[in-house]
Design an enzyme around this catalytic site. Sequence first.
Site, short mmCIF file in Angstrom:
data_model
loop_
_atom_site.label_atom_id
_atom_site.label_comp_id
_atom_site.label_asym_id
_atom_site.label_seq_id
_atom_site.Cartn_x
_atom_site.Cartn_y
_atom_site.Cartn_z
N LYS A 15 -4.21 71.24 101.35
CA LYS A 15 -5.36 71.56 100.49
C LYS A 15 -4.89 72.40 99.32
O LYS A 15 -4.41 73.52 99.50
CB LYS A 15 -6.45 72.29 101.28
N ASP B 168 -20.06 78.31 108.34
CA ASP B 168 -20.08 77.11 107.51
C ASP B 168 -19.89 75.86 108.37
O ASP B 168 -19.15 74.94 108.00
CB ASP B 168 -18.99 77.19 106.44
N LEU C 23 -6.63 62.52 99.78
CA LEU C 23 -7.55 62.25 100.89
C LEU C 23 -8.99 62.56 100.52
O LEU C 23 -9.92 61.95 101.03
CB LEU C 23 -7.15 63.08 102.12
N VAL D 85 -7.48 67.63 98.58
CA VAL D 85 -6.71 67.55 99.82
C VAL D 85 -5.82 66.32 99.76
O VAL D 85 -6.29 65.21 99.48
CB VAL D 85 -7.63 67.48 101.05
#
Length: 381
Positions: free
Chosen positions: A106, A204, A84, A92
């Site tokens: 992940k 983040d 992905l 991922v």
Amino acid sequence: MTCCFSCLNPRTKDIRVDIDNARCNSRYQTDSSVHGSDTTGTESISGILVNGKVNSPIPGGGARSFTFKELAAATRNFREVNLLGEGGFGRVYKGRLDSGQVVAIKQLNPDGLQGNREFIVEVLMLSLLHHPNLVTLIGYCTSGDQRLLVYEYMPMGSLEDHLFDLESNQEPLSWNTRMKIAVGAARGIEYLHCTANPPVIYRDLKSANILLDKEFSPKLSDFGLAKLGPVGDRTHVSTRVMGTYGYCAPEYAMSGKLTVKSDIYCFGVVLLELITGRKAIDLGQKQGEQNLVTWSRPYLKDQKKFGHLVDPSLRGKYPRRCLNYAIAIIAMCLNEEAHYRPFIGDIVVALEYLAAQSRSHEARNVSSPSPEISRTPRRDL
């Protein structure tokens, strides 16, 4: 333009730097100094209170432990067709568990940007915190030197996939969808700041970390940099500067003093991206326009120039009054003085009002509907 929230129906390749020790919690008493890593690399984040109750990871109750063999089978041995995305942290993949559930897996690069501490922080945080606008962690794997995280699958990818560098056949997000995403992201931050006790500073927030389900409802992801906020008489948490260039609050970047208002600045940058369709940092722009916040400052101060900020792909299909409100919110979030930035609860109120006004405007103009069309989710296995 000036605006106060009390007027809005009030209610009561990313660049990161090394992570410091996560906050140790013993009845929320903290030593934020850095004295090197411990021998296990374990972060103590247990004891977060949610709605007055202590949340703690319970074996078998929440994120489950997977074997590497199980996740290899889920991704068909991590085949490229199931990839992905990838970055400095690793890759991922889309996978399907034995139960039939489709997930995102992940796989962290051992030499990548997300280290062992960040991995542990993310597992603990997402095991403790649960909200419709936070991504659900299904499980993890710690076989040998392998570090993998298993999340619910978000079929529409990330917000940045729908804002920047669109394919020729890709329909841009409508104004109302952008406002829906802004409201959902704000609610996720509100949960972290106002419901969790002590508050959690996300640290983040960026368009790449806002994932979208098939209804374009947003969920915050990637909690490896999250940190417990100050408690008692403390006004901030002192920490090494970390996050993503272009999103970090100036006072945090300069001093390492982290507060919930640091997240508010990041949110202002994301909201600005939603309005402009431009990246926080875009080296493809000409000199002087590569930093989105710097480029936007002159326009944010002059209501007559607000139109210059709007994403051209909207083709003028947005309510002007709602644009004015949105830019007022952005300007307050991006105030260089942290104490002048609004709290997230006030931002949620303002954005909910703004989204409602936007929907009303669309309902009054049904004769010229938004060009929004159905989008094709990411490919299945």
